[in-house]
Design an enzyme around this catalytic site. Sequence first.
Site, PDB file in Angstrom:
ATOM      1  N   ARG A  45       1.073  -1.512  -0.469  1.00 31.15           N
ATOM      2  CA  ARG A  45      -0.425   0.004   0.196  1.00 31.15           C
ATOM      3  C   ARG A  45       1.143   1.402   0.108  1.00 31.15           C
ATOM      4  O   ARG A  45       0.616   2.432  -0.278  1.00 31.15           O
ATOM      5  CB  ARG A  45      -0.728  -0.349   1.009  1.00 31.15           C
ATOM      6  CG  ARG A  45      -2.219  -1.491   0.846  1.00 31.15           C
ATOM      7  CD  ARG A  45      -3.196  -0.480   1.963  1.00 31.15           C
ATOM      8  NE  ARG A  45      -4.423  -1.709   1.803  1.00 31.15           N
ATOM      9  CZ  ARG A  45      -5.069  -1.691   1.295  1.00 31.15           C
ATOM     10  NH1 ARG A  45      -5.249  -0.621   0.819  1.00 31.15           N
ATOM     11  NH2 ARG A  45      -6.244  -2.854   1.487  1.00 31.15           N
ATOM     12  N   HIS A  87      -8.299 -10.117   0.648  1.00 32.69           N
ATOM     13  CA  HIS A  87      -7.784 -11.218  -0.453  1.00 32.69           C
ATOM     14  C   HIS A  87      -9.121 -10.659  -1.268  1.00 32.69           C
ATOM     15  O   HIS A  87      -8.941 -10.961  -2.600  1.00 32.69           O
ATOM     16  CB  HIS A  87      -8.172 -12.418   0.515  1.00 32.69           C
ATOM     17  CG  HIS A  87      -7.192 -12.975   1.145  1.00 32.69           C
ATOM     18  ND1 HIS A  87      -6.755 -13.715   1.669  1.00 32.69           N
ATOM     19  CD2 HIS A  87      -6.031 -12.271   1.558  1.00 32.69           C
ATOM     20  CE1 HIS A  87      -6.372 -14.082   2.349  1.00 32.69           C
ATOM     21  NE2 HIS A  87      -5.364 -13.022   2.349  1.00 32.69           N
ATOM     22  N   LYS A 105      -4.314 -19.112   2.645  1.00 33.60           N
ATOM     23  CA  LYS A 105      -5.737 -18.574   3.198  1.00 33.60           C
ATOM     24  C   LYS A 105      -5.805 -18.041   4.610  1.00 33.60           C
ATOM     25  O   LYS A 105      -4.883 -17.754   4.581  1.00 33.60           O
ATOM     26  CB  LYS A 105      -5.656 -20.539   3.876  1.00 33.60           C
ATOM     27  CG  LYS A 105      -4.609 -20.962   4.437  1.00 33.60           C
ATOM     28  CD  LYS A 105      -3.362 -20.843   4.934  1.00 33.60           C
ATOM     29  CE  LYS A 105      -2.869 -21.427   4.437  1.00 33.60           C
ATOM     30  NZ  LYS A 105      -1.044 -21.096   4.008  1.00 33.60           N
ATOM     31  N   ARG A 175      -6.822 -10.546  16.629  1.00 35.50           N
ATOM     32  CA  ARG A 175      -7.810  -9.739  17.130  1.00 35.50           C
ATOM     33  C   ARG A 175      -8.718  -8.604  16.883  1.00 35.50           C
ATOM     34  O   ARG A 175      -9.977  -8.264  17.349  1.00 35.50           O
ATOM     35  CB  ARG A 175      -7.331  -8.909  18.958  1.00 35.50           C
ATOM     36  CG  ARG A 175      -6.331  -9.729  19.656  1.00 35.50           C
ATOM     37  CD  ARG A 175      -7.542 -10.415  20.583  1.00 35.50           C
ATOM     38  NE  ARG A 175      -8.065  -9.597  21.564  1.00 35.50           N
ATOM     39  CZ  ARG A 175      -7.723  -9.648  22.722  1.00 35.50           C
ATOM     40  NH1 ARG A 175      -6.869  -9.470  23.616  1.00 35.50           N
ATOM     41  NH2 ARG A 175      -8.587  -8.615  23.431  1.00 35.50           N
ATOM     42  N   ASP A 186      -7.421 -17.701  10.950  1.00 36.01           N
ATOM     43  CA  ASP A 186      -5.995 -18.471  10.738  1.00 36.01           C
ATOM     44  C   ASP A 186      -4.856 -19.626  11.201  1.00 36.01           C
ATOM     45  O   ASP A 186      -4.558 -19.470  10.108  1.00 36.01           O
ATOM     46  CB  ASP A 186      -5.722 -17.245  12.309  1.00 36.01           C
ATOM     47  CG  ASP A 186      -4.735 -15.956  11.398  1.00 36.01           C
ATOM     48  OD1 ASP A 186      -3.319 -16.059  11.155  1.00 36.01           O
ATOM     49  OD2 ASP A 186      -5.309 -14.726  11.452  1.00 36.01           O
TER      50      ASP A 186
END
Length: 350
Positions: A45, A87, A105, A175, A186
């Site tokens: 970014r 994603h 993933k 979190r 995750d």
Amino acid sequence: MLSVDEKDPDRPIRWGVLATGGIAAAVTADLLRMPDAEVVAVASRTTAAAENFADRFGIGRAYGDWAALAADDEVDVVYVATPHSAHRAAAGLLLEAGRAVLCEKAFTLNAAQAAELVAIARRREVFLMEAMWMYCNPLIRRMTALVADGAIGAIRTVHADFGLSGGFPPEHRLRDPALGGGALLDLGVYPVSFAQLLLGEPDHVQARGTLSPEGVDLNTGMLLGWDSGASALLSCSIVAESPMTASVSGTAGRIEFDRGFFYPDRFVLRRDGREPEEFVIEGDRASYRHEAVEVTRCLRAGETQSPLVPLEGSLAVMRTLDAVRERIGVRYPGEASAGAGSGAGTGTEV
């Protein structure tokens, strides 16, 4: 889609990397050790982050926005290593530009987003694969072959767990609901993917979870059931370290994986009336090379998805994760309901 072989059969596969965090660095390091791979571009970014990553790994082009990487015609495939929440946007941009994608993933935040990516890939006839490195591991492939050959009979139970006692503070990405935080996406994606590799999408889903004040799951237990009579007891946690083991029990034996079942270096096959058999793999058990080798094979063959990590399988896992979130009450920003109302075909138990 033209295969890489048709373009130039002799040159290496040219990789781009989108994002510059720890997993991006680990995968890039493995790619650089492959003789038929080149990492030619990186995007972040910010230009500074991209340039720092490029300097670290000797990458020729660094982009401060995703669109520039998507427009780079000298890139064959891009590894997407952003948080789950990005994603859909990142992979969708790349696919629309005709770039093949290997996406970390969990595939997306929910099954609806995953289905959108699959639809784009199919419409554009571009390669897309979830980076479920476990499925490409030679020992996991050996296990599935043994099971398919009836080595342990009919599967009746699967056990798998993945828990970390990280002491993650509230500001950590694990979190943060806006980043798809929590144990399930995750860590829990591994036990769920392990079970579904063997048994397919479950017919019934039960789950209980403990949520953080921010609304993500800290600790989740899952019981998946199949009409065949098989069941899977799975768990994930970001507040307690678990054994991180897995086992598959059938009517004629069982297979046991030690700690780190999702990147194993050994497993034991125990069959009724026989001595235990140990299967081992040599080399770096933590290598991402196996999934990169599969992507390379697919691109050279002109395939738009991998038979090892099929898109329908990734969609099915996302539907199960949605169903679990629906039951434990985890909802991410922008979703109409937990799991975005997907979870089709996963039963109704609570």
